[in-house]
Design a protein around this motif. Structure first.
Motif, PDB file in Angstrom:
ATOM      1  N   ASN A   6       0.873  -1.164   0.000  1.00  0.00           N
ATOM      2  CA  ASN A   6       0.000   0.000   0.000  1.00  0.00           C
ATOM      3  C   ASN A   6       0.914   1.219   0.000  1.00  0.00           C
ATOM      4  N   ARG A  81       0.684   6.130   2.347  1.00  0.00           N
ATOM      5  CA  ARG A  81      -0.199   4.986   2.122  1.00  0.00           C
ATOM      6  C   ARG A  81      -1.646   5.455   2.055  1.00  0.00           C
ATOM      7  N   SER A  83      -5.501   5.269   3.084  1.00  0.00           N
ATOM      8  CA  SER A  83      -6.249   4.895   4.272  1.00  0.00           C
ATOM      9  C   SER A  83      -7.706   5.295   4.054  1.00  0.00           C
ATOM     10  N   ARG A  85     -11.463   5.696   5.870  1.00  0.00           N
ATOM     11  CA  ARG A  85     -12.138   5.809   7.168  1.00  0.00           C
ATOM     12  C   ARG A  85     -13.642   5.890   6.965  1.00  0.00           C
ATOM     13  N   THR A  98     -11.326   8.489   1.668  1.00  0.00           N
ATOM     14  CA  THR A  98     -10.029   7.867   1.430  1.00  0.00           C
ATOM     15  C   THR A  98      -8.999   8.978   1.404  1.00  0.00           C
TER      16      THR A  98
END
Length: 176
Positions: A6, A81, A83, A85, A98
């Motif tokens: 990632n 990276r 991520s 949520r 994102t």
């Protein structure tokens, strides 16, 4: 077990000034927007351009550095990276975002007076990352005479003459 990766690398321009906040336990978090452009020519010869907007998040020391050095419009390289949520909004609806959580940032323009390319890998800030006027090491040969003199005086203060040149020096006595 299969490996996974990632990793995100982006070069773009800030869409807004960074916003620095602190968590209840004192961790710094900085958010800002980054725009990346992509241009191409169609088969018919028409030029097209597409812009993508990214939400960037930095934590701790890197967050403070981003807040200090970045401003709207600056060109930067960021690496980190992806991520994603999820949360419930005030209206009760489920929300998803994102974002790119970065661990490296490099300034790619010279908008800051006297600065050069600045890097902050994993939140570390080195002398070479500082603008010339505060760095102990010059980034370019065009260093002001005042800065050269200050470094010369600092160096002279650190050099100590041994009391007795016949004296043997033990390895533990060397300060570095």
């Amino acid at each position: 077990m299969a490996r996974s990766l990632n990793r995100v690398q982006l070069i773009g321009n800030l869409t807004r000034d960074p916003e620095l906040r602190y968590t209840p336990n004192g961790n710094a978090v900085c958010t800002f927007g980054l725009a990346t452009n992509r241009g191409w020519t169609t088969d018919s010869g028409e030029k097209k351009e597409e812009v993508d907007f990214h939400r960037i998040v930095a934590w701790n020391k890197l967050a403070e550095l981003c807040s200090q050095f970045l401003t709207k419009g600056r060109k930067v390289y960021v690496e980190g990276r992806l991520s994603t949520r999820n949360w419930t909004g005030q209206d009760g609806s489920q929300k998803t975002t994102t974002e790119v959580v970065i661990d490296d940032m490099i300034l790619l323009d010279n908008r800051q007076s006297g600065s050069t390319q600045q890097s902050s890998r994993s939140g570390e800030f080195n002398e070479s990352d500082m603008p010339e006027e505060v760095s102990a090491k010059p980034a370019h040969s065009a260093v002001s005479e005042k800065a050269k003199q200050a470094r010369k005086e600092e160096h002279e203060e650190k050099v100590e003459e041994p009391a007795n040149s016949d004296e043997e020096v033990a390895p533990d006595d060397i300060p570095f």
